[in-house]
Design an enzyme around this catalytic site. Structure first.
Site, PDB file in Angstrom:
ATOM      1  N   CYS A 106       1.158 -25.286 -16.224  1.00  0.00           N
ATOM      2  CA  CYS A 106       2.258 -25.825 -15.493  1.00  0.00           C
ATOM      3  C   CYS A 106       2.421 -26.644 -17.232  1.00  0.00           C
ATOM      4  CB  CYS A 106       1.115 -26.256 -14.884  1.00  0.00           C
ATOM      5  SG  CYS A 106       3.557 -27.386 -14.220  1.00  0.00           S
TER       6      CYS A 106
ATOM      7  N   ARG B  38      -4.695 -37.462   5.775  1.00  0.00           N
ATOM      8  CA  ARG B  38      -5.557 -36.371   5.064  1.00  0.00           C
ATOM      9  C   ARG B  38      -6.894 -36.984   3.729  1.00  0.00           C
ATOM     10  NH1 ARG B  38      -5.454 -31.455   6.021  1.00  0.00           N
ATOM     11  NH2 ARG B  38      -3.019 -31.560   6.986  1.00  0.00           N
TER      12      ARG B  38
ATOM     13  N   CYS C 166       1.071 -34.197 -15.991  1.00  0.00           N
ATOM     14  CA  CYS C 166       0.252 -35.190 -14.981  1.00  0.00           C
ATOM     15  C   CYS C 166      -0.958 -34.868 -15.424  1.00  0.00           C
ATOM     16  CB  CYS C 166       0.715 -34.224 -14.304  1.00  0.00           C
ATOM     17  SG  CYS C 166       1.814 -34.084 -13.280  1.00  0.00           S
TER      18      CYS C 166
ATOM     19  N   CYS D 119       2.932 -24.874   4.674  1.00  0.00           N
ATOM     20  CA  CYS D 119       2.730 -25.653   4.303  1.00  0.00           C
ATOM     21  C   CYS D 119       2.876 -24.989   2.263  1.00  0.00           C
ATOM     22  CB  CYS D 119       1.746 -27.000   4.702  1.00  0.00           C
ATOM     23  SG  CYS D 119       2.162 -28.045   2.935  1.00  0.00           S
TER      24      CYS D 119
ATOM     25  N   CYS E 289       4.531 -34.298   3.834  1.00  0.00           N
ATOM     26  CA  CYS E 289       2.928 -34.258   3.302  1.00  0.00           C
ATOM     27  C   CYS E 289       2.804 -34.577   2.175  1.00  0.00           C
ATOM     28  CB  CYS E 289       2.075 -32.605   3.114  1.00  0.00           C
ATOM     29  SG  CYS E 289       0.656 -32.850   2.966  1.00  0.00           S
TER      30      CYS E 289
ATOM     31  N   CYS F 232      -5.067 -33.515 -13.727  1.00  0.00           N
ATOM     32  CA  CYS F 232      -4.693 -31.985 -13.533  1.00  0.00           C
ATOM     33  C   CYS F 232      -5.592 -31.111 -14.505  1.00  0.00           C
ATOM     34  CB  CYS F 232      -3.285 -31.641 -13.206  1.00  0.00           C
ATOM     35  SG  CYS F 232      -3.018 -30.044 -12.640  1.00  0.00           S
TER      36      CYS F 232
ATOM     37  N   CYS G  46      -1.660 -24.021   3.265  1.00  0.00           N
ATOM     38  CA  CYS G  46      -1.019 -24.231   2.448  1.00  0.00           C
ATOM     39  C   CYS G  46      -0.830 -23.816   1.218  1.00  0.00           C
ATOM     40  CB  CYS G  46      -1.424 -26.026   2.029  1.00  0.00           C
ATOM     41  SG  CYS G  46      -0.425 -26.937   1.156  1.00  0.00           S
TER      42      CYS G  46
HETATM   43  N1  SAM Z   1       2.637 -28.124  -8.859  1.00  0.00           N
HETATM   44  C1  SAM Z   1       3.013 -29.464  -8.148  1.00  0.00           C
HETATM   45  C2  SAM Z   1       3.213 -30.687  -7.510  1.00  0.00           C
HETATM   46  O1  SAM Z   1       2.519 -31.465  -9.208  1.00  0.00           O
HETATM   47  O2  SAM Z   1       3.719 -31.488  -6.843  1.00  0.00           O
HETATM   48  C3  SAM Z   1       2.027 -28.830  -6.886  1.00  0.00           C
HETATM   49  C4  SAM Z   1       0.590 -28.568  -6.545  1.00  0.00           C
HETATM   50  S1  SAM Z   1      -0.314 -29.839  -7.871  1.00  0.00           S
HETATM   51  C5  SAM Z   1      -1.620 -29.791  -7.921  1.00  0.00           C
HETATM   52  C6  SAM Z   1      -0.161 -30.966  -5.676  1.00  0.00           C
HETATM   53  C7  SAM Z   1      -1.336 -32.333  -6.275  1.00  0.00           C
HETATM   54  O3  SAM Z   1      -2.571 -32.289  -6.632  1.00  0.00           O
HETATM   55  C8  SAM Z   1      -0.432 -33.580  -6.851  1.00  0.00           C
HETATM   56  O4  SAM Z   1       0.320 -33.862  -6.405  1.00  0.00           O
HETATM   57  C9  SAM Z   1      -2.203 -34.210  -7.262  1.00  0.00           C
HETATM   58  O5  SAM Z   1      -1.871 -35.186  -5.730  1.00  0.00           O
HETATM   59  C10 SAM Z   1      -2.959 -33.465  -6.841  1.00  0.00           C
HETATM   60  N2  SAM Z   1      -4.318 -33.388  -7.615  1.00  0.00           N
HETATM   61  C11 SAM Z   1      -4.033 -32.471  -8.855  1.00  0.00           C
HETATM   62  N3  SAM Z   1      -5.070 -32.289  -9.668  1.00  0.00           N
HETATM   63  C12 SAM Z   1      -5.584 -33.091  -8.979  1.00  0.00           C
HETATM   64  C13 SAM Z   1      -7.191 -33.827  -9.452  1.00  0.00           C
HETATM   65  N4  SAM Z   1      -7.607 -33.832 -10.193  1.00  0.00           N
HETATM   66  N5  SAM Z   1      -7.766 -34.071  -8.635  1.00  0.00           N
HETATM   67  C14 SAM Z   1      -6.977 -34.896  -7.228  1.00  0.00           C
HETATM   68  N6  SAM Z   1      -6.160 -34.456  -7.020  1.00  0.00           N
HETATM   69  C15 SAM Z   1      -5.081 -33.238  -8.004  1.00  0.00           C
HETATM   70  C1  DTB Z   2      -3.227 -32.552  -2.342  1.00  0.00           C
HETATM   71  O1  DTB Z   2      -2.339 -33.806  -1.854  1.00  0.00           O
HETATM   72  N1  DTB Z   2      -3.820 -32.540  -2.394  1.00  0.00           N
HETATM   73  C2  DTB Z   2      -4.468 -31.033  -3.130  1.00  0.00           C
HETATM   74  C3  DTB Z   2      -2.797 -30.989  -2.377  1.00  0.00           C
HETATM   75  N2  DTB Z   2      -2.219 -31.668  -1.854  1.00  0.00           N
HETATM   76  C4  DTB Z   2      -1.712 -29.749  -2.967  1.00  0.00           C
HETATM   77  C5  DTB Z   2      -4.610 -30.472  -3.939  1.00  0.00           C
HETATM   78  C6  DTB Z   2      -5.462 -30.422  -4.487  1.00  0.00           C
HETATM   79  C7  DTB Z   2      -5.446 -30.558  -6.006  1.00  0.00           C
HETATM   80  C8  DTB Z   2      -6.738 -30.427  -7.007  1.00  0.00           C
HETATM   81  C9  DTB Z   2      -7.661 -30.248  -8.534  1.00  0.00           C
HETATM   82  C10 DTB Z   2      -6.804 -28.554  -7.805  1.00  0.00           C
HETATM   83  O2  DTB Z   2      -8.092 -28.166  -7.334  1.00  0.00           O
HETATM   84  O3  DTB Z   2      -6.739 -28.188  -8.760  1.00  0.00           O
HETATM   85 FE1  SF4 Z   3       1.846 -29.353 -12.915  1.00  0.00          FE
HETATM   86 FE2  SF4 Z   3      -0.283 -30.006 -12.259  1.00  0.00          FE
HETATM   87 FE3  SF4 Z   3       1.344 -31.952 -12.614  1.00  0.00          FE
HETATM   88 FE4  SF4 Z   3       1.554 -29.968 -10.605  1.00  0.00          FE
HETATM   89  S1  SF4 Z   3      -0.029 -31.884 -10.724  1.00  0.00           S
HETATM   90  S2  SF4 Z   3       2.942 -30.400 -11.461  1.00  0.00           S
HETATM   91  S3  SF4 Z   3       0.708 -28.272 -11.104  1.00  0.00           S
HETATM   92  S4  SF4 Z   3       0.776 -30.599 -13.828  1.00  0.00           S
END
Ligand code: SAM
Ligand code: DTB
Ligand code: SF4
Length: 331
Positions: free
Chosen positions: A56, A263, A60, A131, A191, A63, A100
């Site tokens: 990506c 959730r 963030c 979703c 959501c 992430c 989802c």
């Molecule tokens: N890339 C898109 C976005 O950021 O909206 C969709 C996928 S992103 C992985 C969805 C959500 O996963 C993020 O908004 C964040 O709240 C959650 N997330 C990502 N990494 C995480 C982590 N290490 N621990 C908890 N939640 C996480």
């Molecule tokens: C949300 O709020 N939590 C989910 C879903 N929406 C997409 C994602 C959690 C991701 C946790 C880190 C991972 O597994 O990569």
């Molecule tokens: Fe990309 Fe992860 Fe940020 Fe979603 S949360 S925009 S997958 S870096």
């Protein structure tokens, strides 16, 4: 409380005062709100699938899928329709009522939109709620996904407006609000939630929940994620959040957004059964079910089934255009 009585004018001080209540008073109030609006023993069950993993361009700090973080997550291409449908069928057979689909995108490219629209249409045809979480959307894209049969779009605010720039540098808080407006205009259910344990203060946790509740509509689903610390991300090694503070966050979300589904999202694999039980008492009424979230671990399904039995929780049934589906977690 009717929809008209749902509030959208919370002040930060008011939300902070809820956080500051004695724990038992806060939980009693949250549970009463929960029981007034929902069956406190029913939990909605969704399964997540990462349809496009890693690489990506966003940064963030939490992430594992950001290309610039060296976490061992390999960048993959968008999955094929057949492979996604196999996973959706398995999720349905295991008892999930919503599927989802998540993609590690800043926003979908035009060439991806039709492919994801096909996935949505076919998953919906299996009789599941759909979703997707694909990053920022234009109005046209949100409308296209609605036409394809999308029920919910997940797009989190993630943290308080004033803390956002410390966590994400490649987009702004206002970008998130813009996409959420497109999602609502398209007639999709929202959501939208966030992550705690990023190193934010209690006031900032209050700020996240205040902003969610003061959106023009309360998100129908509010995911509260506890940071899953992944080696190679800038937030690995952040001081762990007091578990009771996590429960408080669930409780305050429940009080502010009484009719929404709250959730209990990422972070369950590292939580004890007792902590999860407190979260359900405080008002959490949906979970992700299945051994993986997107790239990190979720509790194994046997453990979740046992937890449901021990707590007398039942998976929530869903009514939709395909008729009533009575949810049952497969043994
Ligand atoms: N890339 C898109 C976005 O950021 O909206 C969709 C996928 S992103 C992985 C969805 C959500 O996963 C993020 O908004 C964040 O709240 C959650 N997330 C990502 N990494 C995480 C982590 N290490 N621990 C908890 N939640 C996480
Ligand atoms: C949300 O709020 N939590 C989910 C879903 N929406 C997409 C994602 C959690 C991701 C946790 C880190 C991972 O597994 O990569
Ligand atoms: Fe990309 Fe992860 Fe940020 Fe979603 S949360 S925009 S997958 S870096």
């Amino acid at each position: 409380m009717t929809v008209a009585e749902l509030r959208h004018d919370y002040s930060r001080a008011e939300v902070q005062a809820l956080f500051d209540l004695p724990f038992n008073d806060l939980l009693a109030r949250a549970h009463a709100t929960h029981a007034a609006h929902h069956d406190p023993n029913a939990v909605q069950v969704s399964t997540l699938l990462s349809i496009k993993t890693g690489g990506c361009p966003e940064d963030c700090a939490y992430c594992p899928q950001a290309a610039r973080h060296h976490t061992g997550v390999e960048a993959e291409k968008l999955m094929s329709l057949d492979a996604v449908l196999d996973k959706a069928r398995q999720a349905k057979a295991a008892g999930a009522t919503r599927f989802c689909m998540g993609a590690a995108w800043r926003s979908p490219k035009d060439r991806d939109v039709e492919k994801v629209a096909d996935m949505i249409r076919e998953v919906k045809a299996l009789g599941m709620e759909t979703c997707a979480t694909l990053g920022m959307l234009t109005q046209e894209q949100a409308d296209r996904f609605k036409t394809a049969g999308l029920d919910y779009y997940n797009h989190n605010l993630d943290t308080a407006p004033e803390f956002y720039a410390e966590i994400i540098h490649t987009r702004e808080f206002a970008d998130r609000l813009d996409t959420l407006a497109c999602v609502r205009n398209a007639g999709l259910k929202t959501c939208c939630g966030g992550i705690v344990g990023l190193g934010e203060t209690r006031t900032q946790r209050a700020g996240l929940l205040q902003t969610l509740a003061n959106l023009p509509e309360h998100p129908q689903s509010v995911p509260i994620n506890r940071l899953v610390q992944v080696e190679g991300t800038p937030l690995a090694g952040t001081a762990l959040l007091d578990p009771f503070e996590f429960v408080r966050t669930i409780a305050v979300a429940r009080i502010l957004m009484p009719a929404s589904m709250v959730r209990l999202s990422a972070g369950r694999a590292e939580m004890s059964d007792e902590l999860q039980a407190l979260c359900f008492f405080a008002g959490a009424n949906s979970i992700f079910y299945g051994e993986k979230l997107l790239t990190t671990a979720n509790p194994d399904t046997q453990r979740d089934r046992a937890l449901f039995v021990r707590l007398g929780l039942v998976p929530m049934a869903v009514e939709h255009e395909y008729g009533t589906v009575h949810a049952e977690i497969a043994a």
